[in-house]
Scaffold this motif. Sequence first.
Motif, PDB file in Angstrom:
ATOM      1  N   CYS A 120      44.498  40.003  84.848  1.00 40.35           N
ATOM      2  CA  CYS A 120      44.597  39.027  83.642  1.00 40.35           C
ATOM      3  C   CYS A 120      46.073  38.465  83.760  1.00 40.35           C
ATOM      4  O   CYS A 120      46.036  37.352  83.044  1.00 40.35           O
TER       5      CYS A 120
ATOM      6  N   ASP B 256      44.511  35.392  81.294  1.00 34.43           N
ATOM      7  CA  ASP B 256      43.510  35.496  80.605  1.00 34.43           C
ATOM      8  C   ASP B 256      43.403  36.495  79.718  1.00 34.43           C
ATOM      9  O   ASP B 256      43.656  37.724  80.413  1.00 34.43           O
TER      10      ASP B 256
ATOM     11  N   HIS C 223      38.149  42.210  79.332  1.00 33.17           N
ATOM     12  CA  HIS C 223      38.902  42.811  80.368  1.00 33.17           C
ATOM     13  C   HIS C 223      39.940  43.833  79.684  1.00 33.17           C
ATOM     14  O   HIS C 223      40.362  44.527  80.818  1.00 33.17           O
TER      15      HIS C 223
ATOM     16  N   ARG D 278      42.739  30.878  77.285  1.00 37.63           N
ATOM     17  CA  ARG D 278      42.126  30.808  75.822  1.00 37.63           C
ATOM     18  C   ARG D 278      42.347  29.465  75.148  1.00 37.63           C
ATOM     19  O   ARG D 278      41.484  28.939  74.396  1.00 37.63           O
TER      20      ARG D 278
ATOM     21  N   VAL E  21      29.655  30.959  77.486  1.00 40.59           N
ATOM     22  CA  VAL E  21      30.165  31.343  76.068  1.00 40.59           C
ATOM     23  C   VAL E  21      29.155  31.681  75.018  1.00 40.59           C
ATOM     24  O   VAL E  21      28.402  30.895  74.680  1.00 40.59           O
TER      25      VAL E  21
ATOM     26  N   ALA F 292      32.931  35.638  76.581  1.00 42.41           N
ATOM     27  CA  ALA F 292      33.029  34.493  77.677  1.00 42.41           C
ATOM     28  C   ALA F 292      32.974  35.265  79.054  1.00 42.41           C
ATOM     29  O   ALA F 292      33.800  35.992  79.238  1.00 42.41           O
TER      30      ALA F 292
ATOM     31  N   PHE G 272      36.717  32.320  72.270  1.00 43.77           N
ATOM     32  CA  PHE G 272      36.947  33.088  73.523  1.00 43.77           C
ATOM     33  C   PHE G 272      36.567  34.321  73.296  1.00 43.77           C
ATOM     34  O   PHE G 272      36.342  34.996  74.335  1.00 43.77           O
ATOM     35  N   ASP G 273      36.684  34.825  72.229  1.00 43.80           N
ATOM     36  CA  ASP G 273      36.350  36.350  71.995  1.00 43.80           C
ATOM     37  C   ASP G 273      35.026  36.776  71.814  1.00 43.80           C
ATOM     38  O   ASP G 273      34.803  37.757  71.564  1.00 43.80           O
TER      39      ASP G 273
ATOM     40  N   ASN H 118      41.078  37.609  77.551  1.00 39.25           N
ATOM     41  CA  ASN H 118      39.803  37.841  77.169  1.00 39.25           C
ATOM     42  C   ASN H 118      39.354  39.256  76.916  1.00 39.25           C
ATOM     43  O   ASN H 118      39.769  40.266  77.787  1.00 39.25           O
TER      44      ASN H 118
ATOM     45  N   THR I 126      31.861  28.527  82.627  1.00 36.46           N
ATOM     46  CA  THR I 126      31.915  29.543  81.958  1.00 36.46           C
ATOM     47  C   THR I 126      30.824  29.661  80.734  1.00 36.46           C
ATOM     48  O   THR I 126      30.622  28.648  80.309  1.00 36.46           O
TER      49      THR I 126
END
Lengths: 148, 130
Positions: free
Chosen positions: B21, B26, B31, A63, A141, A77, A73-74, B28, A139
């Motif tokens: 994770c 990670d 997930h 992140r 996004v 992605a 990132f939220d 995110n 990645t």
Amino acid sequence: MNPSRNAAPPVAGQVLAAGRYAIDDAADERIRRLAKAGPRRGDEAHAGFALALALGGIGVPIRDIFERCGLDFDAGAVLGSCSVDWDRPLTVGHDYAVTATLASLNRKASRRFGAADHLILSFAIDDEDGLCATVRTTTIVPVAKAAA
Amino acid sequence: MTRPIEMTIRDIDTQAMREWCEILRDDNPIHLDPAKAEALGFGSRTVNPGPANLAYLLTLIENAAPGMTPISLEAAFLGNVMSGDVAVATGQIDDGKARMELRVTSDGAAERTVLMAEVRLKPIDGTGVD
């Protein structure tokens, strides 16, 4: 893309983070269980460690890399593609140095999102004898409509 | 010689995603949080991390070619594996090159390909095979 006000946005080729990752028996057994693999033969770790070291071994949560690049990132992605080149197999009982470098960051049109940022990171995995593997991830996004 | 290979992965669950994770550092939300995954348009279940999906394919190679080790890999992530999905990894190994894909079925929907990968291999104690 919205880098924080106090930091210059990173440029291609810039090292973004670096850390270390030790592959021991327990770590290999855990990856093998999660990857539905059988017991290890010899000292070669599961090949999935290339990605595990790249993302998990850079000393900071992934992140942080995205935020440093001004990415949300939220926002959803997702990994779009990746490549790995192994100079030598990764082995159990070894400690590796991992370095993350910005390869590129570009905004592109997206059928699904309208626009999306494509972040390409390059990860070098080294041991005491030099480079063991290079991992490259792309990645995607999504970009909020107001920011596109 | 071409060798077809296949492996079915049935227990893709939220606990396994949490462990991936942790390993990947990670967090995110797609997930980890089904509500956030749904709000972002991924459906009402959490999304398996991409490296986990790739690891299934690498396990398939390890099972099918125990005397070989990967030297390079190219992978394209075309879709998502969701918690509760059944995934099928298939492929073939031909002259030191494995071509593989991961397909999923969920909720009775049509099977879809979510990951394609090509991996070059060499003998564990030898030189590259082209």
